[in-house]
Design an enzyme around this catalytic site. Sequence first.
Site, mmCIF file in Angstrom:
data_model
loop_
_atom_site.group_PDB
_atom_site.id
_atom_site.type_symbol
_atom_site.label_atom_id
_atom_site.label_comp_id
_atom_site.label_asym_id
_atom_site.label_seq_id
_atom_site.Cartn_x
_atom_site.Cartn_y
_atom_site.Cartn_z
ATOM 1 N N MET B 1 0.848 -1.205 0.000
ATOM 2 C CA MET B 1 0.000 0.000 0.000
ATOM 3 C C MET B 1 0.879 1.249 0.000
ATOM 4 S SD MET B 1 -3.421 0.412 2.187
ATOM 5 C CE MET B 1 -2.899 1.030 3.756
ATOM 6 N N CYS B 2 0.506 2.230 -0.765
ATOM 7 C CA CYS B 2 1.167 3.527 -0.769
ATOM 8 C C CYS B 2 0.077 4.568 -0.997
ATOM 9 C CB CYS B 2 2.173 3.643 -1.910
ATOM 10 S SG CYS B 2 3.639 2.609 -1.709
#
Lengths: 227, 300
Positions: B1-2
């Site tokens: 996730m970013c």
Amino acid sequence: MKTINLQEQSVRELNQLLHDQAAECTEREWEVLEPKGAHNIACGIDQSLSVDIKGHAGYFCAGMNKHAHITVFGNAGQGVAENMMSGTVRVKGDASQAAGATAHGGLLVIEGNAGARCGISMKGIDIVVKGNVGHMSCFMGQAGSLVVCGDAGDALGDSLYEVHIYVKGDVKSLGADCIEKEMRDEHIEELTALLNRAGVDEDPSKFKRYGSARQLYNFKVDNASAY
Amino acid sequence: MCGIVGLYLKNKALESELGKLFTPMLIAMTDRGPDSAGFAIYGDEVGDDQIKLTLRHPDTNYDWSALAGGLEKALSTSVNWFSNSKVAVFKIGSDAAAAGDYIATHAPDVQILSAGQSIEILKEVGLPEQIAETFNLPAMKGSHIIGHTRMATESAVTMAGSHPFSTGQDLCLVHNGSLSNHNRLRDRLKRQGVVFETENDSEVAAGYLTWRLQQGDTLAEALEHALKELDGFYTFAIGTRNGFAVLRDPIACKPAVLAETDDYVAMASEYQALTTLPGIENAKVWEPEPATLYVWEREQ
């Protein structure tokens, strides 16, 4: 009416107050202000409450809902009404991916468009979308109905079980084992009821019905490439 | 996730407030990426006969003036520069290749984060809020900006793995997702002469775009090719000297939301990051379609 401003109180506090209503219902009407895309708003309600969310909601809004009537006056992020059991969730704007995923019951109405995988693995919920749905909608849908008043994206109903799908607009492509089916009187009746419940003014005779060809229920080597 | 965020101003009157508008957007994505953050800001252009380099050295007290003096002497040109934390921006009356060669030879521990007429890239390991403060992001001016908050999944938490990745002059890319064919693609691109500094999958996406652009593609053509050749999950935000683009893979697993008003176009991984923008209540807000290119460009 109880008003909670999510810029002043946390989502956790809001949800706890809503959950407390399951034991003793003291306040049926709730208004949630300034949600600003927060995740998990109004999740896990187990009481016949009315919750108005005045703005855009983030991920998993109204997840696991039981009995409540929840309205989002804006857009909803991924997984709105995920695993809903009963009640109603209405999104006035658009919904992101996986709306109504794995839900067992209740009614989800999306007045705008829904993103990809709307109704993925649905197990009894009814979903009515006034706009379009994205690709892979109803993927592995097991029970319930999906009504799309706009268009459907690629691979509609891929690996479908027994969901009834009604689409008014174009279907970009059908997924494995999903076929167009005859619209009989009983289906017109079912669709009319769904549109009425959702408060959507559309002519049921303009819709086409899609469902499972039931060729993937049991493994057959001839179908190996379709699995 | 970013988390990825971008803000492209249509109204020039807002350019003095770009950093101020963008800071809360970047910080709002901390939950999606708490280990590193960075941004590419466009503005303060130099002329066509000049090049602007963003340079970084791990030592905050690095002697930038000595490097500037050396460059001036070696290239017989003027160098205007200023430093900001571990980063310095050099405006050099030369081409990027000559300046790059000099730095590689005489200051090998200085990293070139970006090169172009307009772009400046600033990034570090740490919380987005700290990084915004370190670089005094709220005071920055410009026409558009793209940012990234990283939660490392494909390579280590290092300065080198933080985004944005610059991919050719004035071009940058930020990525939320993971590529599955990056090793093979990296080998192929290396044979084409593309240089990689990390094992990071996103750098391969950046390198791929650089290579396509070198082959003569427009940005749109390069991204069309990327759709065919990059395998995996991605939402990209891409900045160019005069434009801004958003692209999601055909499966569109990774989230993205766009908002547009008369004043700006904004994108983010989540709507939360857009809530502080002026007029967002009445903006057109929508989710970009999979495998569809969204591009905004202004006339140069």
